[in-house]
Design an enzyme around this catalytic site. Structure first.
Site, PDB file in Angstrom:
ATOM      1  N   GLY A  28       5.809  12.200  -0.871  1.00  0.00           N
ATOM      2  CA  GLY A  28       5.735  12.313   0.448  1.00  0.00           C
ATOM      3  C   GLY A  28       4.645  14.215   0.617  1.00  0.00           C
ATOM      4  CE1 TYR A  29       0.635  15.475  -0.751  1.00  0.00           C
ATOM      5  CE2 TYR A  29       0.966  13.046  -0.086  1.00  0.00           C
ATOM      6  CZ  TYR A  29       0.302  14.335  -0.873  1.00  0.00           C
ATOM      7  OH  TYR A  29      -0.350  13.992  -2.162  1.00  0.00           O
TER       8      TYR A  29
END
Length: 155
Positions: A28-29
């Site tokens: 994820g970011y």
């Protein structure tokens, strides 16, 4: 700390027979801005934090910094990430002096199969396997940060 890589679509699953390793990846970011992505990744049972800068005009070269972190910290940070976790299985396929990383995406990106190769020079020769298709190195819609926001199944 410069990363030089090229990305390709893959048109068949023939590469699986050549794979020396397969790894489950969730990522994820914390920040998905193209100028500076901050990624949290869990690869099998290890955690990583990675910071990447904006790519050059060809999309092949950009700054990359990565550090292994504690698995529990990675899991906690993954929960803080922007919406859109990437799930994929990565296959490592040696070809000549290089190793292709081929990702079979799952979840909202199911149906996408993409290969990457890291090079020491943007113009370095490498052996192209017959399962490689169109090059998408400079097409931002194939960047994982983009796929986390606009998944392949919605195109």
């Amino acid at each position: 700390m410069q990363e030089i890589e090229r990305k390709f679509l893959v048109h068949s699953l023939d590469f699986i027979a050549e794979a020396t390793q397969a790894q489950k990846i969730a990522q994820g970011y914390l920040n998905s801005a193209p100028e500076r992505t901050v990624r949290i990744r869990i690869k099998d049972d290890k955690g990583f934090i990675t910071i990447k800068g904006k790519g050059d005009e060809t999309g092949t070269t950009r700054f990359e910094w990565e550090k292994e972190i504690d698995l529990q910290e990675a899991e906690a940070l993954l929960n803080l990430c922007e919406t859109g976790v990437i799930d994929k299985t990565r296959y490592l396929i040696p070809k000549g002096n290089h190793t292709f990383e081929v990702d079979i995406f799952e979840g909202e990106n199911k149906g996408l199969v993409m290969a990457e190769i890291e090079l020491s020079d943007a113009n370095e020769f490498f052996e192209k396997p017959n399962w490689l298709a169109e090059e998408v190195t400079n097409d931002e819609k194939y960047y994982n940060a983009y796929l986390s926001k606009k998944p392949f199944t919605t195109w």
